[in-house]
Design an enzyme around this catalytic site. Sequence first.
Site, PDB file in Angstrom:
ATOM      1  N   HIS A 127       0.846  -1.190   0.000  1.00  0.00           N
ATOM      2  CA  HIS A 127       0.000   0.000   0.000  1.00  0.00           C
ATOM      3  C   HIS A 127       0.882   1.240   0.000  1.00  0.00           C
ATOM      4  O   HIS A 127       2.108   1.168   0.166  1.00  0.00           O
ATOM      5  CB  HIS A 127      -0.960   0.001   1.185  1.00  0.00           C
ATOM      6  CG  HIS A 127      -2.150  -0.877   0.988  1.00  0.00           C
ATOM      7  ND1 HIS A 127      -3.123  -0.617   0.051  1.00  0.00           N
ATOM      8  CD2 HIS A 127      -2.521  -2.038   1.604  1.00  0.00           C
ATOM      9  CE1 HIS A 127      -4.053  -1.563   0.098  1.00  0.00           C
ATOM     10  NE2 HIS A 127      -3.707  -2.444   1.020  1.00  0.00           N
ATOM     11  N   ASP A 157       0.181   7.137  -3.565  1.00  0.00           N
ATOM     12  CA  ASP A 157      -0.948   6.729  -4.415  1.00  0.00           C
ATOM     13  C   ASP A 157      -1.265   7.771  -5.476  1.00  0.00           C
ATOM     14  O   ASP A 157      -1.408   7.454  -6.661  1.00  0.00           O
ATOM     15  CB  ASP A 157      -2.202   6.499  -3.568  1.00  0.00           C
ATOM     16  CG  ASP A 157      -2.261   5.110  -2.975  1.00  0.00           C
ATOM     17  OD1 ASP A 157      -1.385   4.286  -3.298  1.00  0.00           O
ATOM     18  OD2 ASP A 157      -3.187   4.841  -2.189  1.00  0.00           O
TER      19      ASP A 157
END
Length: 377
Positions: A127, A157
């Site tokens: 992540h 991200d």
Amino acid sequence: MSRQGALAHLRIIEMAGLGPCPLAGQLLADLGAEVIVIDRASGRPDPADVNRRNKLSVALNLKSDAGREAALRLIASADALIEGFRPGVMERLGLGPEACMARNPGLVFGRMTGWGQTGPLAPRAGHDLNYMAITGSLAAIGPADGPPLPPLNLVADYGGGSMFLIFGVLAALLERGVSGKGQVVDAAIVDGVPAMMGVFHWMFHTGDWTTQRQNNMLDGGAPYYRCYETADGKAISVGPIEPQFFAELCEKAGLEHVPPHEQVNKANWPRLSSAYADVFRRRTRDEWMEIFEGSDACVAPVLTLNELEAHPHNAARGIYVRQNGVMQAAPAPRFDRTPSGPLRPPQAAGANSADVLRLAGFADEDIAAMQADGTIC
């Protein structure tokens, strides 16, 4: 469906997923691109899921031959495809670059991953926080006396991920205009974040940046580049790096002023930071903003999500809009000749299945049969 914006001539297929890829698709759609999401199953609309705004959706059973064929026919009519799966997933679905580009040699195939398509970590889960961890960016953020702090998931991200996916896809589309050929874009977050870290590598090389947190100009160490708590428990951001702006800050706030060579002297920072913190706690955030109104002291209020719309600058520029009661950012950037069109609300997964399949050349009777046999799901 007529579209308006700088990218209105583009059709992009987005494979449904989470995080960077949906944001990339939303930003492209905001600028007019016809973005078609291939979802795995139909669902209910969610007006708050703004990453789905301005898009169309078709829900296909990609485990069936008919579903894969429908997807390939859609891809054959597209300029680009974006996907955010682990390496190999699209190939196992029969929708990898080789299969898609056999149907559409001009296709730009954008692949969004954290670790990249190659390397020992490529098949592993991860992540945003993990990707930041191996780029050096995470180690630089947080308090000096504690572990690093996650800066939401904006850096990896969305900064190193979504923005570099968009950058890569649009660059490949521009190149296609010269070569006539498509290509695969490997957009890895662990590549994108380091690309944004150039100035910090430069400062580290010159000795102007240390690995100790809150010991550098841009990480909260400098008294003139950090946030301060105010009397009401809120905060203001203070960032006058240039000497003339720093002098204005000190004059207006009644702070101790030091000359430029002492301003950047790290030996002075702990004492000045403590003294400045005491001063800023004497007034509320809004009282300080009245003092700094119209100045170049580089001070701004630290706003919470429920305060954004009321700020005069945000309101004047129309930075935030509401649709079905949901506050969201207006399309950005802005264009004078090809402005973005009105926002279309988020569509439920599968809401446009029939219309999208007609775009791929399917007849109504074919669509009815696909609905009956579960190809459209």
